[in-house]
Design an enzyme around this catalytic site. Structure first.
Site, PDB file in Angstrom:
ATOM      1  N   LYS A  60     124.874  45.952 -56.755  1.00 40.74           N
ATOM      2  CA  LYS A  60     125.574  44.983 -55.883  1.00 40.74           C
ATOM      3  C   LYS A  60     125.599  43.596 -56.539  1.00 40.74           C
ATOM      4  CE  LYS A  60     126.378  47.437 -52.119  1.00 40.74           C
ATOM      5  NZ  LYS A  60     127.725  47.713 -51.619  1.00 40.74           N
TER       6      LYS A  60
ATOM      7  N   TYR B 253     120.196  50.524 -57.155  1.00 41.13           N
ATOM      8  CA  TYR B 253     121.324  50.362 -56.228  1.00 41.13           C
ATOM      9  C   TYR B 253     121.546  48.881 -55.924  1.00 41.13           C
ATOM     10  CZ  TYR B 253     123.147  49.165 -51.695  1.00 41.13           C
ATOM     11  OH  TYR B 253     123.808  48.504 -50.688  1.00 41.13           O
ATOM     12  N   HIS B 254     120.468  48.190 -55.499  1.00 35.36           N
ATOM     13  CA  HIS B 254     120.640  46.774 -55.142  1.00 35.36           C
ATOM     14  C   HIS B 254     121.138  45.977 -56.350  1.00 35.36           C
ATOM     15  CE1 HIS B 254     117.934  47.919 -51.703  1.00 35.36           C
ATOM     16  NE2 HIS B 254     118.704  47.072 -51.058  1.00 35.36           N
TER      17      HIS B 254
END
Ligand code: NAD
Ligand code: USQ
Length: 397
Positions: A189, A185-186
């Site tokens: 970004k 997920y990170h």
């Protein structure tokens, strides 16, 4: 006074998006509320739900319109569908686009290959579609994109706001701060940040990347004390964030789940500051072609420190909370240096709501109010960063 601007809030049915859409609408902006309602489906797939009951999206927007006397057009659709995104941008023609609409759970993205791929496709493709729709329909609009402090990881030097001056072999340049994200997920970004930065350079897009820390709290002035407008309260292992989880755990008599040593330190902020930060970013747009990065948090805490603060607040309320150290399901440093800068938003006028014992007590109070809805079976962590596939294998979408 900067008023009456058209702002498209994407992810408006979510925790940050709902509070922000209502806040910006109350400030007098013309707010459009976009959401694919995907999070509601992911919750069903995972067998979890918000501690606070949530009316359907259209019903909560209608309740806001009725109570505030403001109009808030809704757009229900998926950002990964370009036809939908293009139609919305062509018809609504926003001046500012606030982009919250992503799969935002690190544990979700670490369940297995399918959830990792889904998270990155959803987030990266959705954001690329937004950039193309901006270029096609509103090239002068300002993109306010939610990034994360987790893009930086936990390096052994001070974390700057997006950029760092580097001297190398006698030459010097200001370059993007190195990224060491800690989950798929990170990582999504980081990929978004690179794509946005490139379109600023190539197409002259204006963008602000808000590297937000962990958000805590539930209420904002617009969502408090009204069940039709209430915000979501995530407490489960997948979507619950650390402080809200500890408060719920204290309220229901569950031990506070500190992962590993608890020395993991994170930038944090109250949801009341999230909405104000977004307003400040919108009110002070980036220049054409500028890719601006603000670190959006107000204070840093270690996980162990947060747990101790919750125990103390609970004790004042007559609750005997205790801490349990669990083997860390994540791969992350449990003891590390952490000094991240966060002055840009305060320079623009942010007045932080700091984490007092009263703030913690209010979150525990809200958790206690809804404690009969808490599912004990979704609190302990089951998703492991090390396993190739964790226990949960619910289909995506
Ligand atoms: P959330 O899950 O509560 O809300 C996200 C919303 O976006 C959901 O309603 C979901 O349906 C929608 N969405 C997701 N993918 C979409 C798509 N492809 N098309 C249309 N809608 C889609 O999350 P949140 O806590 O409100 O977080 C919002 C943003 O802020 C995220 O981008 C997250 O990464 C970022 N952020 C959150 C926190 C936090 O602590 N909550 C901290 C830092 C950054
Ligand atoms: N943690 C515990 N016990 C728990 C839950 C978490 O010790 O019961 C620890 C985690 O191991 C981690 C820290 O608390 O070290 C933060 O975890 P979290 O789940 O609260 O936050 P995180 O996974 O980092 O993600 C959340 C949001 C995400 C956002 C991010 C901001 O879900 O969308 O991007 O916070 S940041 O942390 O700055 O990257």
């Amino acid at each position: 006074m900067w008023i009456g601007v058209k702002i498209l809030v994407m992810g408006a049915d979510g925790f940050c998006g709902w509070a922000t859409a209502l806040y910006l609408s109350k400030q007098g902006h013309e707010v459009g509320a976009l959401d694919g309602l995907l999070r509601r489906q992911w919750d069903k797939d995972l067998g979890i739900s918000s501690l606070t009951p949530l009316p359907p999206f259209e019903a909560r927007v209608a309740a806001w319109e009725r109570k505030s006397g403001k109009k808030m057009p809704t757009f229900v659709g998926d950002l990964t569908n370009y036809e939908f995104v293009s139609d919305v941008f062509a018809s609504f023609r926003p001046d500012a686009i606030v982009h919250f609409a992503e799969q935002r759970s690190a544990p979700y993205s670490m369940i297995d290959r399918e959830h990792a791929v889904f998270t990155q496709v959803n987030n990266v493709v959705g954001t690329l579609n937004v950039l193309y729709a901006m270029k096609e329909h509103v090239p002068d609009a300002h993109l306010v994109k939610l990034g994360t402090m987790g893009e930086y990881g936990t390096p052994n030097i001070d974390i700057e706001e997006g950029w760092i001056r580097i001297e190398h072999n006698g030459r010097s340049d200001v370059l993007p701060y190195p990224k060491q994200p800690g989950s798929f997920y990170h990582l999504s970004k980081v990929h978004d940040s690179h794509n946005i930065m490139f379109t600023c350079r190539a197409w002259g897009i204006r963008a602000t990347d808000l590297n937000q820390g962990v958000v805590y709290g539930v209420e904002t002035a617009e969502t408090a004390h009204d069940p039709e407008l209430t915000n979501r309260f995530d407490y489960d292992e997948i979507y619950g964030t650390v402080l809200n989880r500890f408060c719920l755990e204290a309220a229901i008599g569950h031990p506070l789940t500190v992962y590993g040593d608890g020395g993991q330190t994170r930038g944090m902020l109250n949801i009341e500051d999230t909405v104000r930060c977004i307003e400040l970013a919108c009110e002070n747009p980036a220049q054409p072609g500028e890719f601006r990065v603000f670190n959006q948090f107000t204070e840093s805490f270690s996980v162990a420190d947060l747990a101790e603060r919750v125990v103390a607040a609970a004790r004042d309320m007559g609750i005997d909370a205790r801490i349990e150290r669990l083997p860390n399901p994540r791969v992350e440093k449990e003891q590390h240096y952490y000094n991240a800068k966060h002055s840009a938003l305060e320079d623009l006028g942010l007045k932080p709501h700091l984490l007092t014992q009263d703030v913690i007590k209010r979150i525990i109070e809200i958790a206690a109010q809804y404690k009969d809805r808490a599912d004990l079976g979704v609190i302990r962590p089951t998703v492991s960063w090390r396993a190739t596939a964790s226990r949960r294998t619910a289909p995506v979408k």
